[in-house]
Enzyme design. Structure first.
Site, mmCIF file in Angstrom:
data_model
loop_
_atom_site.group_PDB
_atom_site.id
_atom_site.type_symbol
_atom_site.label_atom_id
_atom_site.label_comp_id
_atom_site.label_asym_id
_atom_site.label_seq_id
_atom_site.Cartn_x
_atom_site.Cartn_y
_atom_site.Cartn_z
ATOM 1 N N LYS A 61 0.833 -1.207 0.000
ATOM 2 C CA LYS A 61 0.000 0.000 0.000
ATOM 3 C C LYS A 61 0.866 1.256 0.000
ATOM 4 C CE LYS A 61 -3.881 -2.153 2.486
ATOM 5 N NZ LYS A 61 -4.643 -2.185 3.774
ATOM 6 N N SER A 84 -1.544 0.553 6.754
ATOM 7 C CA SER A 84 -1.717 -0.560 7.686
ATOM 8 C C SER A 84 -2.584 -1.631 7.050
ATOM 9 C CB SER A 84 -2.365 -0.076 8.990
ATOM 10 O OG SER A 84 -3.660 0.435 8.738
ATOM 11 N N ASP A 85 -2.578 -2.790 7.680
ATOM 12 C CA ASP A 85 -3.462 -3.863 7.240
ATOM 13 C C ASP A 85 -3.831 -4.721 8.432
ATOM 14 O OD1 ASP A 85 -4.567 -4.930 4.555
ATOM 15 O OD2 ASP A 85 -4.007 -6.730 5.664
ATOM 16 N N GLN A 86 -4.949 -5.406 8.292
ATOM 17 C CA GLN A 86 -5.443 -6.265 9.367
ATOM 18 C C GLN A 86 -6.097 -7.508 8.782
ATOM 19 O OE1 GLN A 86 -9.338 -5.730 11.463
ATOM 20 N NE2 GLN A 86 -8.039 -5.059 13.162
ATOM 21 N N TYR A 121 -0.782 -4.725 11.293
ATOM 22 C CA TYR A 121 0.567 -4.202 11.055
ATOM 23 C C TYR A 121 0.423 -2.752 10.617
ATOM 24 C CZ TYR A 121 5.415 -3.768 9.553
ATOM 25 O OH TYR A 121 6.739 -3.378 9.439
#
Length: 207
Positions: A61, A84-86, A121
């Protein structure tokens, strides 16, 4: 594009996310920022471990947003890009945003009477120096039994399932089915406040 609510902000922030929850959390932290969505094919990025997957997605991203930035945008003052990512992990299975009603139903049934982990993260890229600071935050959610009637109600509401793991845990109707949250609400919503602030501070200190 200012960093905070102060009169003389010393740095800029770009949030590389279209998530309303992440925008709200960052705003609640006292920051002003510009939003740029990262246009990537998340399904094309695969990793076996959830921690590696969210890290790879947050990095992808950031790379995608950087490609769309004008030259010299970070020349005048330090500029930080936050991505961020989840994913949710339940019974050893990585659960991203469900692709169908059937998949959302499967996800929520798996949570019933069990536990899940929201693997986050967060990556802060200093566009002025090229430096990156990142880290994980992984809250645990322990569920009570989730009734079939409630599951059927949830899967009919896109707003409740259009998140990683297919179940918006911070919605008021979900609270009776959550026995314990080992973590904070912002970590479940996708942008851990404490971690994000730590990474912002570290990125500026390394300026």
């Amino acid at each position: 594009m200012a960093s905070s609510s102060n009169n003389s902000p010393s740095f800029k922030i770009i949030l590389g996310s279209s998530s309303p929850a992440r925008r709200e959390i960052l705003s609640d932290m006292g920051y002003e920022f510009t939003v740029m969505s990262a246009d990537i094919d998340e399904k094309a990025i695969r990793r076996e471990k959830p921690e590696e997957l969210v890290k790879a997605l947050a990095e992808a991203k950031a790379d995608a947003v950087k490609l769309n930035l004008p030259d010299g945008c970070a020349r005048d003052q330090p500029t930080l890009l936050i991505t961020s990512d989840q994913v949710m992990v339940s019974r050893g299975v990585i659960r991203e945003r469900p692709r169908s009603t059937e998949e959302a139903r499967e996800f929520i049934k798996a949570y019933s009477g069990d536990r899940a982990f929201a693997v986050n993260y967060v990556l802060v890229t200093n566009l002025s120096t090229g430096g990156r600071k990142g880290g994980w935050d992984i809250p645990e959610i322990i569920f009570r039994h989730i009734t079939d009637a409630f599951i059927e109600q949830v899967v009919k509401e896109e707003d409740m399932t259009c998140v990683a793991g297919g179940f918006k845990l911070t919605h008021p109707s979900a609270s009776p089915f959550i026995k314990q949250l080992v973590g904070t609400a912002d970590t479940v919503r996708g942008l851990p406040r404490e971690l994000t602030q730590k990474l912002i501070t570290e990125s500026l200190e390394a300026q």
